[in-house]
Write an enzyme that holds these catalytic residues in place. Structure first.
Site, PDB file in Angstrom:
ATOM      1  CG  ASP A  31     -19.777  42.883  23.634  1.00  0.00           C
ATOM      2  OD1 ASP A  31     -18.875  42.989  24.498  1.00  0.00           O
ATOM      3  OD2 ASP A  31     -19.886  43.658  22.671  1.00  0.00           O
ATOM      4  CG  ASP A  87     -19.383  36.290  12.459  1.00  0.00           C
ATOM      5  OD1 ASP A  87     -18.644  37.078  13.078  1.00  0.00           O
ATOM      6  OD2 ASP A  87     -20.039  36.607  11.456  1.00  0.00           O
ATOM      7  CG  ASP A 104     -23.130  31.697  12.871  1.00  0.00           C
ATOM      8  OD1 ASP A 104     -22.279  32.595  12.988  1.00  0.00           O
ATOM      9  OD2 ASP A 104     -23.934  31.648  11.927  1.00  0.00           O
ATOM     10  CG  ASP A 153     -16.776  43.406   7.730  1.00  0.00           C
ATOM     11  OD1 ASP A 153     -17.139  44.514   7.306  1.00  0.00           O
ATOM     12  OD2 ASP A 153     -17.528  42.424   7.813  1.00  0.00           O
TER      13      ASP A 153
END
Lengths: 250, 866
Positions: free
Chosen positions: B314, B361, B363, B458
């Site tokens: 993004d 995600d 990480d 979520d």
């Protein structure tokens, strides 16, 4: 009793060092071991600290017409080995004409039933035929070179002509240096070709092996904490399983 | 004086030591006081060690005050043999040491007798006390076919309801309540000894009974309506307690039984495996953080033609695009950046076509086995739409870092992923946590992609899936690991987002209403959302005793003894039961620290979200950063400092009331002061969290013992193992000491699935047989291999999962006091630093005054000198 013939896919790939390393590893694992040198160069003895000028050996005795079994040595840590003995060019014992002489002689030895016999097998000659006829298993030492992939097919043809079944044929990669791209690629290829017949861990190219020989010491005495010593231990363990017909897998 | 005079004095018994006869003053002293056998002078020299801050050779006027204060202090507080500042225990006299060891000895003997008694009792009454036998008989009774008959079970339900109503509503006087509580507690302690899930359920029943009885008593007989203020204070506290009670009950329901789902094997033929798209949404995280995740995602064990990895950037960064191109993963960007992460994923859904979508995600580094472990269930169950795995962190979160509890105490997450999600799974109510999960594309598109209405997209997505009759599954196997939030403010920011989002869902798409959900699902979702409303109740609990201590409002209108007899059992039973259920994943009382720190900050956002659910936007949680300097986050602690001063004020007021108040109020004052004291320790612990410790490394080290080969420059190889690793380097333990100069070039090689991978590196330092390395000039391929050999191993996080049960809740209580104390200490130190620019004369005065304070006496060894 298992008899393992150790031979190189070609000459000079460290076959004798593998025999010495394996014998040492097994004897440290408290297994009865007898290493038998069938090569005319008579070099196995140097790995066990025998003097360069020592000429005695099974073949030398046979040629001299004496009982060969007196040529065996025992190292202080209980490992037995039989040197080949120094011969003049062209000299050979008559008995070797019978291809099953070695098999019969080994069978008649009073060895413990779980004893492992290691035959340091030359590339050619009647000694090779003797070794292959006597062996229950064959361990082929492969160099980490692209050549190895090409050598396997003719080698298997030769061995099957000697009556060695394919499932009795095991392989190990020696002098493997993972920092070299080619070594890694060759291992990948070989693993694809040989699957579980290739030892799961290669023996690394470790300067300690050459230094130990230069010092005329066994590897474990010279550098107990070397990677090669560790590799031989792993190889010995894997072979123990495979020789007993256990676990097909890794 | 002559020697005859001396002899005469000695013979007459007037003095006891020849030295004393030398001066008139000592003779006079001896006449009026019993003289010490060693003589007054020697005694005086010895006595000086009790006044280390007084120079007896040059007495000053202020020394009079010092001596008086020191005498008082010695009389009141000095404890012999105690090691304090600078006092070395080894120097304490042997006599004193013996006294201590005797006490130890006595304790040991008592303990031995107690153990012997226990062993004897177990041998004598095995049916009552032998744990394994008890477990067997309890489980046998619970599984008896008798219960299968509808009549038997309904009769029992009826009996249980009747009993519960009696136990909860019958009013008791103080003595009966005491007896009731003591009996129940004795039973609970006996049941607690028995292992297995059935006794846990029995404890849950006890806890519910006691807590409900407490609430009933509170609601029916303790509301004070004599003044409006009292009524309001009482009702506010009651509401807070009601909330806590509801959450306790819902929590028991949610976590009473864990499903412990097993991995479903995939079919042997990879041709039957479905295609999977891996989405890695990112916004502004540095490429350094992103890289390992992408490498690991690429190396997932899955047919290469059925695995597509996409970076959903993004931030539309050129650097990331080039990287994606180089290593051959998909790179997706969009024109309009609405709805943050949810919008990002939804946009990617329109451009891809895999049957399943795995989301990480940026990480969260997956292990190679992630898909192998998670995908099996989907093939057997058409309605299964979501498989979630735990989020695991290999760096300490701010709580762990600042309280120094990393790997020692389970962190805030572990209760949720260890117990709550697994409990949810029993009721088919496991919800999506945004990462480390696989979703089936069909159902996801059916509900319009990831939910965009709230900031916790979520949980809302899985709620929508459940409403459509799809199922979810939870696998409690760590299959990915990531970085925890880096600072307390970021951590609080993340929790605020969760709290706000969950509250938004509660308002806009309340799980209690609407179609498609089972009752159990409604309960589980509601608890997940209600849980985040703890802000106001927690603040109420932190201030409730002040209503009495400061304003003299009777919030609980009952005698102090009754309060103790109702409140304490309620708390003790809840603690015992929760410790038994969650002791492996959460240490007792630590939840209160977590809540105390966050309470203030989530109060406002949750309240606003409750009233105006449409407000607010998504905020990204910053990760992969570094706290460069230790600092004390004053900004964050402000509300706690206010609460702390109020509570201190309350304590002072309590002391005043103790002295001046009427006698019949004493108990109430004491109860409220004890409560305030506990709150003070909680607030102290909250302050300790705000002290941000310095992070030394940019990359976080993962402790792992991986076998590897070290290739030395002289051609020798050593079999070694790692002690920790990171993306940048590795610490290695060698079989023997090797001395290497810094920056010596080396190689390490690791093996993975029958292959070796070698990495060039440079020595950082060697110390004995330890070697620290940093990787140097790794190629793209080598970086990728390194991630696969380390973070991406299937067993990378197995060891981290194993946790021991906390044992008894007392450790947790001790932690609270320890952390609280540390917090205060820190606060004082920081405050002194903060007040640095004080006028120097004021400081000098303070120092002068400080010299008057009593000191610890010098150790006995000084005796020999003089």
């Amino acid at each position: 009793m298992s008899i393992l013939s150790v031979t190189g896919a070609k000459g000079g790939v460290g076959c004798t060092a593998v025999v010495a390393g394996l014998a040492g590893a097994w004897s440290r694992q408290k297994k009865a071991v007898l290493a038998f040198d069938l090569c005319r160069q008579n070099l196995l003895r140097l790995h066990f600290g025998l003097d360069w000028h020592e000429r005695d050996g099974w073949h030398a005795r046979l040629v001299a017409g004496r009982d060969w079994s007196g040529a065996a040595w025992r190292t202080p840590d209980g490992l037995s080995f039989v040197p080949h003995g120094s011969l003049r060019d062209g000299a050979a014992a008559e008995v070797l004409n019978n291809p099953h002489w070695l098999a019969a002689e080994l069978a008649s030895l009073a060895l413990p039933s779980d004893c492992r016999l290691l035959l340091d097998t030359p590339q050619a000659g009647r000694e090779r035929a003797q070794a292959l006829a006597a062996a229950t298993h064959v361990l082929v030492v492969l160099p980490p070179e692209p050549l190895s992939c090409g050598l396997i097919e003719p080698l298997e043809a030769e061995l099957s002509a000697h009556g060695v079944a394919q499932e009795k044929l095991l392989y190990v990669l020696n002098r493997f240096d993972p920092t070299r791209q080619l070594d890694r690629d060759v291992e990948l290829l070989l693993r694809e070709m040989l699957a579980t017949r290739l030892a799961p861990l290669p023996v690394h190219r470790d300067e300690a092996v050459r230094e130990a020989l230069a010092m005329q010491q066994q590897l474990a005495d010279y550098a107990a904490h070397s990677q090669a010593c560790d590799d031989f231990n792993q190889l010995a363990t894997w072979l123990s399983i495979r020789l007993n017909g256990g676990a097909k897998g890794r | 004086m002559s020697s005859r005079w001396t002899r005469w004095l000695l013979a007459s018994g007037a003095v006891r030591h020849p030295d004393d006869a030398a001066s008139t003053s000592t003779v006079l002293l001896s006449l009026f006081l019993v003289a010490p056998p060693e003589g007054w002078h020697a005694w005086g020299r010895q006595a000086r060690r009790f006044f280390p801050h007084v120079d007896f050779d040059r007495l000053r006027l202020s020394d009079a005050l010092r001596i008086v204060l020191q005498c008082l202090w010695l009389l009141l507080v000095r404890r012999p043999g105690e090691a304090r500042h600078g006092l070395d225990l080894r120097q304490v006299l042997p006599r004193e040491r013996r006294r201590w060891s005797e006490r130890r000895h006595l304790q040991g003997a008592l303990r031995l007798y107690w153990l012997r008694f226990k062993a004897w009792a177990v041998r004598r009454f095995p049916a009552l006390l032998d744990r394994s036998r008890l477990r067997g008989s309890v489980e046998h009774a619970a599984l008896h076919p008798f219960w299968d008959h509808w009549l038997a079970s309904y009769a029992c339900y009826a009996l249980a309801v009747l009993l519960a109503v009696v136990c909860i509503t019958t009013p008791f006087d103080i003595a009966s309540q005491a007896l009731f509580v003591v009996l129940l507690l004795a039973m609970a302690l006996w049941v607690r000894r028995v292992p297995g899930p059935v006794p846990t359920l029995i404890l849950v029943v006890f806890s519910i009974t006691v807590s409900t009885r407490y609430i009933w008593w509170r609601a029916t007989s303790t509301i004070n309506d004599d003044t409006m203020a009292n009524l309001i204070a009482g009702v506010v506290l009651l509401c807070a307690e009601l909330y806590a009670w509801v959450v306790l009950l819902l929590g028991f329901f949610q976590t009473s039984w864990m499903l412990r789902r097993k991995v479903v094997a995939l079919p042997a033929d990879p041709g039957l495996w479905p295609s999977v798209d891996v989405f890695i949404p990112t916004y502004n995280e540095p490429l350094r953080v992103l890289k390992p995740t992408i490498y690991a995602a690429q190396a997932l064990d899955w047919p290469k033609d059925k695995l597509n990895v996409y970076i959903l950037d993004d931030g539309s960064r050129e650097e990331v695009r080039r990287f994606a191109e180089e290593i051959g993963v998909g790179y997706l960007i969009r024109e309009q950046h609405n709805h943050a992460k949810a919008g990002n994923i939804n946009h990617a859904l329109t451009l891809t076509d895999g049957e399943f979508v795995a989301i990480f995600d940026c990480d969260h580094i997956p292990t190679r086995s992630f898909l192998q472990v998670t995908m099996g269930g989907f093939l057997g169950d058409e309605k299964l739409a979501l498989v979630q795995t735990p989020h695991h962190f290999f760096s300490p979160d701010p709580f762990e870092r600042n309280l120094n509890s990393f790997r020692k105490v389970p962190n805030e997450n572990e209760l949720f992923y260890g117990r709550v999600q697994d409990g949810n799974d029993l009721w088919n109510a496991t919800f999506f946590c945004g990462s480390c999960a696989v979703l089936r594309r069909g159902p996801l598109e059916e509900i319009g992609g990831i939910a965009v209405e709230t900031v916790t997209e979520d949980a809302h997505t899985s709620l929508k899936l459940h409403r459509r009759g799809y199922r979810s599954a939870y696998l409690n196997l760590v299959q990915a690991a990531g970085l925890a939030t880096e600072s307390l403010s970021a951590h609080i920011g993340q929790r605020i987002r969760w709290a706000r989002g969950m509250t938004q869902i509660f308002r806009t798409d309340n799980p209690l209403f609407g179609k498609g959900l089972s009752l159990a699902q409604r309960i589980c979702y509601s608890n997940a959302m209600l849980h985040f409303l703890y802000g106001i109740p927690r603040t109420v609990f932190l201030t409730a005793p002040l209503a009495f201590l400061l304003l003299h409002a009777y919030t609980i209108y009952a005698p102090a003894m009754a309060i103790v007899l109702y409140v304490l059992p309620h708390m003790i039973f809840a603690t015992i039961t929760n410790s038994r259920m969650h002791g492996q994943f959460r240490r007792s009382y630590w939840g209160e620290i977590y809540e105390t720190v966050l309470a203030w900050y989530i109060t406002l956002p949750t309240t606003i979200a409750l009233l105006f659910p449409k407000l607010g936007k998504f905020n990204v949680t910053a990760k992969g950063g570094l706290v460069e300097e230790s600092y004390f986050d004053w900004n964050i602690t402000k509300p706690y400092l206010v609460l702390l001063s109020l509570n201190l004020l309350g304590l002072l007021a309590g002391g005043y009331r103790l002295v001046t108040g009427p006698n019949d109020e004493l108990g109430t004052v004491l109860v409220n002061m004890a409560w305030t004291g506990y709150n003070l320790f909680l607030l102290g612990a909250a302050l300790a969290v705000a002290k941000e410790s310095r992070q030394v490394r940019v990359t976080h080290r993962v402790h792992a013992r991986l076998p590897l080969t070290l290739h030395l420059p002289d051609g020798k190889c050593l079999p070694c193992h790692s002690s920790d690793y990171s993306e940048g380097g590795m610490a290695i333990v060698m079989p023997h000491a090797v001395k290497l100069a810094p920056d010596t070039p080396l190689h390490v090689s690791l093996r993975r699935s029958g292959r070796s991978f070698a990495f060039p590196c440079l020595t950082v330092f060697t110390k004995g047989n330890r070697l620290s390395l940093r990787f140097s000039a790794l190629s793209r391929q080598q970086e990728m291999d390194l991630v696969q050999c380390t973070f991406g191993r299937a067993d990378a996080w197995l060891r981290d999962e194993a946790r021991a049960h906390e044992g008894t809740p007392m450790h947790g209580l001790r932690d609270i006091f320890r952390l609280g104390r540390d917090g205060f200490h820190l606060l004082i130190v920081q405050a002194l630093d903060y007040l640095d620019p004080l006028p120097s004369r004021l400081k000098a005065l303070a120092r002068r005054l400080a010299t008057l304070l009593p000191r610890q006496p010098a150790p006995h060894t000084i005796q020999g000198k003089t």
